[in-house]
Write an enzyme that holds these catalytic residues in place. Sequence first.
Site, PDB file in Angstrom:
ATOM      1  N   CYS A   1       0.880  -1.279  -0.011  1.00 24.19           N
ATOM      2  CA  CYS A   1      -0.069   0.084   0.046  1.00 24.19           C
ATOM      3  C   CYS A   1       0.865   1.180   0.286  1.00 24.19           C
ATOM      4  CB  CYS A   1      -1.024  -0.181   1.173  1.00 24.19           C
ATOM      5  SG  CYS A   1      -2.051  -1.442   0.953  1.00 24.19           S
TER       6      CYS A   1
ATOM      7  N   HIS B   1      -3.678   7.118   2.319  1.00 22.69           N
ATOM      8  CA  HIS B   1      -3.925   5.785   1.580  1.00 22.69           C
ATOM      9  C   HIS B   1      -5.409   5.615   1.813  1.00 22.69           C
ATOM     10  CE1 HIS B   1      -4.344   1.714   0.414  1.00 22.69           C
ATOM     11  NE2 HIS B   1      -4.261   1.205   1.563  1.00 22.69           N
TER      12      HIS B   1
ATOM     13  N   ASN C   1     -10.276   0.272  -2.080  1.00 22.59           N
ATOM     14  CA  ASN C   1      -9.122   0.237  -1.547  1.00 22.59           C
ATOM     15  C   ASN C   1      -8.078  -0.457  -2.704  1.00 22.59           C
ATOM     16  OD1 ASN C   1      -6.450  -0.135  -0.638  1.00 22.59           O
ATOM     17  ND2 ASN C   1      -7.156  -1.165   1.338  1.00 22.59           N
TER      18      ASN C   1
END
Length: 329
Positions: A116, A256, A286
């Site tokens: 990520c 994020h 996501n």
Amino acid sequence: MTHVQSSRIAGLGHYVPERRVENAEIEARLGLESGWIERRTGIRARRWAAPDEALTDLALKAGDMALKDAGIARADVALTLLATSTPDHLLPPSAPLLAHRLNLPNSGAIDLAGACSGFLYALTLADGFVRTQGKPVLIVAANILSRRINPEERGSAILFADAAGAIVLAPSSSPSTGILGVDLVSDGSHYDLISIPAGGSRRPFAAGMDPKELLMTMSNGRSVFSQAVRMMTGCSIRAMEQAGLTPENIDRFVPHQANVRLFEAVCENLGLASSKTIRTIEEFGNSSAATIPLSLSLANRDRPFVSGERLLLTAAGAGLTGGSIVLGI
């Protein structure tokens, strides 16, 4: 040539697949009550790639958009960095194919597997390259996580999405653009919190292997959440200190997009006004490393960045790896 003092964002791009998957579809499959996913994550929908779309197909469209936005000659791009956890193949890396398909004849190309936080690592490396070499860099972050979801594991099945975001960094003579502060961290003591167990050297492919071994698993969602909040908060404080800035000096916060509750907790810890947060999670879910450049491109389309703005970017993910960057526009 003008003296290179820093880098600057020259172009932004993104691409999301056409197929829009609403929560109801996933809630029905997992036997969850209506509204369960949005209450816990803030996600309402996500995009999933078509069966014939590969990682470089998504990356190509985002990269092409960023290069056109930058308006620089493709022969001038000296490096292509592809942040991904889902390359076309385990070998070779996908970045050389991406650079070839984008017609970048003078570009080096490499994949970065930073989960990520992969985009932040790529951005940091690109900024250093631009400063020392005085040549533009293309960064693309892209993932097709829909093919790594274990549909029976609620923790990850509700979160993950497919998308690509891209940025062109070019040389700048201004000391107030590019990376003003950066803090990158890792914590391998939590190495196994998010993983794909098989397929690497620890557990190679073998006949009769359970296919679930090749899918993503999240062993402790609560621990992932608390560690991510801790990591993103600490990195952000240190990156702002390095830049000589306070939360009041930050114009836009681009976290994020893992979970609404996660970045709201980080905002609160930092004393950042939540109105400064760029949010794309509701519609796009996501997509790991892709969420920050996707959010940057979408935000620039809705309200273009202006000279003098200062952005705070932060992420944490599998590994654990994390980081924060203060970026000057």
